[in-house]
Scaffold this motif. Structure first.
Motif, short mmCIF file in Angstrom:
data_model
loop_
_atom_site.label_atom_id
_atom_site.label_comp_id
_atom_site.label_asym_id
_atom_site.label_seq_id
_atom_site.Cartn_x
_atom_site.Cartn_y
_atom_site.Cartn_z
N ALA A 165 0.83 -1.21 0.00
CA ALA A 165 0.00 0.00 0.00
C ALA A 165 0.87 1.26 0.00
CB ALA A 165 -0.92 0.00 1.22
N TYR A 166 1.94 1.27 0.80
CA TYR A 166 2.83 2.42 0.86
C TYR A 166 3.51 2.63 -0.48
CZ TYR A 166 6.56 5.51 2.51
OH TYR A 166 7.40 6.57 2.67
N TYR A 167 4.00 1.54 -1.09
CA TYR A 167 4.68 1.66 -2.37
C TYR A 167 3.73 2.19 -3.45
CZ TYR A 167 7.52 0.76 -6.43
OH TYR A 167 8.23 0.93 -7.59
N ILE A 168 2.55 1.62 -3.54
CA ILE A 168 1.59 2.02 -4.58
C ILE A 168 1.16 3.47 -4.39
CG2 ILE A 168 -0.75 1.63 -5.46
CD1 ILE A 168 -0.23 -1.38 -5.01
N ARG A 169 0.88 3.86 -3.15
CA ARG A 169 0.45 5.24 -2.90
C ARG A 169 1.53 6.23 -3.32
NH1 ARG A 169 0.91 8.80 1.71
NH2 ARG A 169 2.06 7.16 2.76
N ASN A 170 2.78 5.98 -2.93
CA ASN A 170 3.86 6.89 -3.29
C ASN A 170 4.20 6.80 -4.77
OD1 ASN A 170 4.88 8.47 -0.97
ND2 ASN A 170 4.87 6.45 -0.04
N PHE A 171 4.07 5.62 -5.37
CA PHE A 171 4.30 5.49 -6.80
C PHE A 171 3.30 6.34 -7.58
CE2 PHE A 171 3.57 3.45 -10.91
CZ PHE A 171 4.85 3.42 -11.41
N LEU A 172 2.03 6.29 -7.17
CA LEU A 172 1.01 7.09 -7.85
C LEU A 172 1.24 8.58 -7.67
CD1 LEU A 172 -2.17 4.93 -7.14
CD2 LEU A 172 -0.87 5.13 -9.28
N PHE A 173 1.64 9.00 -6.47
CA PHE A 173 1.98 10.41 -6.27
C PHE A 173 3.21 10.79 -7.09
CE2 PHE A 173 -0.54 10.43 -2.24
CZ PHE A 173 -1.37 11.48 -2.59
N GLY A 174 4.13 9.87 -7.26
CA GLY A 174 5.32 10.13 -8.05
C GLY A 174 5.04 10.29 -9.53
N LEU A 175 3.88 9.84 -9.98
CA LEU A 175 3.52 9.99 -11.40
C LEU A 175 3.09 11.42 -11.74
CD1 LEU A 175 1.60 6.66 -12.09
CD2 LEU A 175 3.92 7.28 -12.78
N ILE A 176 2.94 12.26 -10.73
CA ILE A 176 2.58 13.67 -10.98
C ILE A 176 3.65 14.35 -11.82
CG2 ILE A 176 2.33 15.93 -9.86
CD1 ILE A 176 1.09 14.42 -7.46
#
Length: 124
Positions: A15-26
């Motif tokens: 969950a932590y990886y996916i959440r930060n990965f999605l924010f990193g796509l900004i």
């Protein structure tokens, strides 16, 4: 799977990886927007380098953010600060940009920490 990969890259929760990965796509989205609306053309080698750089930063951003949040948590602790929401959002965006842009440099610190932490826990 090899223990080094499992202990380091598998050290964050999904969950932590996916959440930060999605924010990193900004940031790649903003870069894509800027480059798609520009009139100048890049050389093929620059375009290839930029693609690899963006892909590596997106993949490593959660580990970079983990390092940043660990350091801030260590320094600040459980203190609570009341600040202007606009200022806080701006600072948050700037720290995200900093962590994303330098992910190739910062993430190995987090990966090494996760490896040694999980090695001591005997996680395979």
């Amino acid at each position: 799977m090899h223990p080094i990969i499992t202990r380091s890259f598998g050290g964050l929760t999904r969950a932590y990886y996916i959440r930060n990965f999605l924010f990193g796509l900004i940031f790649p989205a903003m870069l894509l927007f800027v480059f798609s609306h520009g009139k100048a053309h890049m050389a093929m080698s620059v375009e290839a380098f930029l693609t690899v750089f963006v892909a590596a930063n997106c993949f490593l951003y959660p580990y970079s953010r983990f390092v940043y949040e660990s350091v801030v948590d260590y320094i600040v602790g459980r203190n609570l600060f009341f600040v202007n929401a606009i200022l806080m959002l701006f600072v948050k965006l700037m720290t995200m940009l900093f962590c994303w842009y330098l992910a190739i440099v910062i993430a190995p610190i987090g990966l090494a920490y996760l490896y040694f932490r999980n090695r001591s826990l005997n996680v395979a």
